[in-house]
Design an enzyme around this catalytic site. Structure first.
Site, mmCIF file in Angstrom:
data_model
loop_
_atom_site.group_PDB
_atom_site.id
_atom_site.type_symbol
_atom_site.label_atom_id
_atom_site.label_comp_id
_atom_site.label_asym_id
_atom_site.label_seq_id
_atom_site.Cartn_x
_atom_site.Cartn_y
_atom_site.Cartn_z
ATOM 1 N N SER A 108 0.724 -1.109 0.063
ATOM 2 C CA SER A 108 0.027 -0.005 -0.130
ATOM 3 C C SER A 108 0.807 1.210 0.217
ATOM 4 C CB SER A 108 -0.839 -0.228 1.323
ATOM 5 O OG SER A 108 -0.218 -0.023 2.323
ATOM 6 N N THR A 211 -1.213 3.158 4.444
ATOM 7 C CA THR A 211 -0.264 4.279 4.260
ATOM 8 C C THR A 211 0.758 4.601 5.250
ATOM 9 O OG1 THR A 211 -2.501 5.470 3.270
ATOM 10 C CG2 THR A 211 -0.708 7.042 4.120
ATOM 11 N N THR A 229 1.669 7.139 -0.216
ATOM 12 C CA THR A 229 0.757 5.858 -0.204
ATOM 13 C C THR A 229 0.613 5.532 -1.901
ATOM 14 O OG1 THR A 229 -1.476 4.923 0.426
ATOM 15 C CG2 THR A 229 -1.474 7.193 -0.465
ATOM 16 N N ARG A 239 -8.348 8.289 -9.110
ATOM 17 C CA ARG A 239 -8.745 8.555 -7.635
ATOM 18 C C ARG A 239 -7.512 9.091 -6.836
ATOM 19 N NH1 ARG A 239 -7.325 6.561 -2.334
ATOM 20 N NH2 ARG A 239 -9.247 6.622 -0.915
ATOM 21 N N GLY A 241 -6.543 10.059 -2.740
ATOM 22 C CA GLY A 241 -7.165 10.014 -1.080
ATOM 23 C C GLY A 241 -6.773 11.184 -0.419
ATOM 24 N N THR A 262 -4.272 7.877 8.347
ATOM 25 C CA THR A 262 -4.256 6.507 7.589
ATOM 26 C C THR A 262 -5.637 5.930 7.603
ATOM 27 O OG1 THR A 262 -3.378 4.547 7.344
ATOM 28 C CG2 THR A 262 -3.701 5.303 9.716
ATOM 29 N N GLY A 263 -6.089 5.379 6.545
ATOM 30 C CA GLY A 263 -7.368 4.814 6.287
ATOM 31 C C GLY A 263 -8.151 5.259 5.181
ATOM 32 N N GLY A 265 -9.362 7.161 2.679
ATOM 33 C CA GLY A 265 -9.002 8.699 2.308
ATOM 34 C C GLY A 265 -10.436 9.570 2.141
HETATM 35 N N1 GLY Z 1 -5.222 6.901 3.225
HETATM 36 C C1 GLY Z 1 -4.892 6.689 1.874
HETATM 37 C C2 GLY Z 1 -5.891 6.707 0.879
HETATM 38 O O1 GLY Z 1 -6.985 6.603 1.002
HETATM 39 O O2 GLY Z 1 -5.456 6.762 -0.180
#
Ligand code: GLY
Length: 351
Positions: A108, A211, A229, A239, A241, A262-263, A265
């Site tokens: 990731s 991330t 990330t 896309r 994030g 993190t998580g 986005g």
């Molecule tokens: N947190 C990274 C993303 O959603 O791309």
């Protein structure tokens, strides 16, 4: 209170440096499994286990480096090494996450990350210093170190964010090597499997979404942060994030503190998560209180599908206090000083 119980682990920093590359993959799997089970991870040589209200191994010590997830351990080690050899805090947070960008076991972060639904890996990154300087790149292809390209945007252009082909062209003009566009064996295998069902749904899973966000403070209290990330696996082409969005994935202000996220986005962008945390700290909240408030806000603004959303926040204030909190269990982070480096499990809203 049970939810606040932290599994605290301190590692010998020097041993970590030597062994980290070799053991990272197996440790990582162990961390993931054990974090999800809510139990402590023990590593030989580890000395500390404790319960803490706010998640901090080494309260108030400077320099201080924090990174999301257990890939943060070797990243912190690289950042600390940079400080020890005379690097600035911005050098340290760049160098630290570059280690993760090269980690072939990581799906990731970096060019070995999982691709989008077209089978193309695109990267996002941001970097910020506590004086307000910042730079970011998004939707960039074929560049091994998007964090260094983000730093170029910050230091060599009048802009904050450059995306897509423009970012790739900037990389070429700055002499960055342009990598062959092919998936790593691990990512290719995963992508081929995914194509069988082609389900487009975020999954609460650390391997799916981890991330690296790093925030740091030097001995004088100057702060900086970095975030990099490959984004959500099998995302729509194009896309982007939260990670390259200043204020969402990262925010740093020397007057107050720093935060990273993190998580998923989209859920983090909706609440401008990292900026929110820094502003809450400005109003007097501790980093832990600010992270918990941000998670509450995120849940309120993403309530329809919250069971499918994982997000976590990590923060420090200028006194070196630390906070971390996530929507669901499983989020952990690494904390380092010049001498020590260790992992801490964050608390979470849902148990
Ligand atoms: N947190 C990274 C993303 O959603 O791309």
């Amino acid at each position: 209170m049970k939810s606040r119980m932290m599994s605290l682990i301190s590692l010998n920093f020097n041993n970590l440096n030597a062994d980290s590359k070799l053991t990272r993959m197996s440790q990582r799997r162990k961390f993931i499994k054990q974090s999800l089970m809510g139990s402590a991870l023990f590593i030989p040589g580890v000395s500390t286990i404790a319960e803490a209200k706010a998640p901090s191994l080494f309260k108030g010590e400077k320099p201080l480096i924090l990174s999301t997830w257990n890939h943060g351990l070797p990243a912190n080690a690289a950042a600390v090494e940079k400080l020890k050899t005379g690097g600035s805090i911005i050098d340290a947070v760049e160098t630290g996450v570059k280690d993760t960008e090269l980690d072939l076991s990581n799906l990731s972060v970096g060019l070995q990350g999982l691709p989008d639904r077209e089978g193309i890996t695109t990267l996002d990154a941001s970097i910020m210093s506590g004086d307000g300087s910042c730079g970011a790149v998004a939707f960039v292809r074929q560049v091994k170190h998007p964090i260094s390209l983000a730093r170029v945007v910050m230091e060599k252009t009048p802009h904050v964010m450059i995306v897509g082909e423009g970012a790739r062209q900037l990389a070429i003009s700055e002499g960055f090597p342009i990598e062959k566009e092919e998936l790593s064996p691990k990512a290719k295998e995963a992508y081929e499997k995914w194509k069988i069902t082609s389900q487009y749904k975020p999954i609460i899973n650390i391997e799916n979404h981890d991330t690296i966000g790093m925030i740091g403070m030097d001995a004088k209290g100057n702060m900086a942060g970095s975030c990099t990330t490959s984004g959500l696996s099998y995302k729509m082409h194009g896309r982007v994030g939260d990670s390259p969005i200043i204020g969402a994935g990262l925010f740093v202000d020397n007057e107050v503190g720093a935060a990273t996220a993190t998580g998923l986005g989209e859920s983090i962008i909706r609440i401008c998560g990292s900026f929110l945390i820094v502003e809450l700290m400005r109003q007097g909240r501790t980093p832990q209180e600010a992270c918990e408030e941000a998670v509450k806000r995120l849940i309120a603004k993403n309530s329809k599908n919250i069971k499918d959303i994982q997000a976590g926040f990590l923060a420090m204030n200028k006194d070196g206090e630390v906070g971390a909190y996530s929507v669901h269990p499983g989020f952990n982070f690494a904390q380092a000083t010049l001498q020590k480096n260790g992992m801490i499990d964050s608390g979470s809203h849902f148990k």
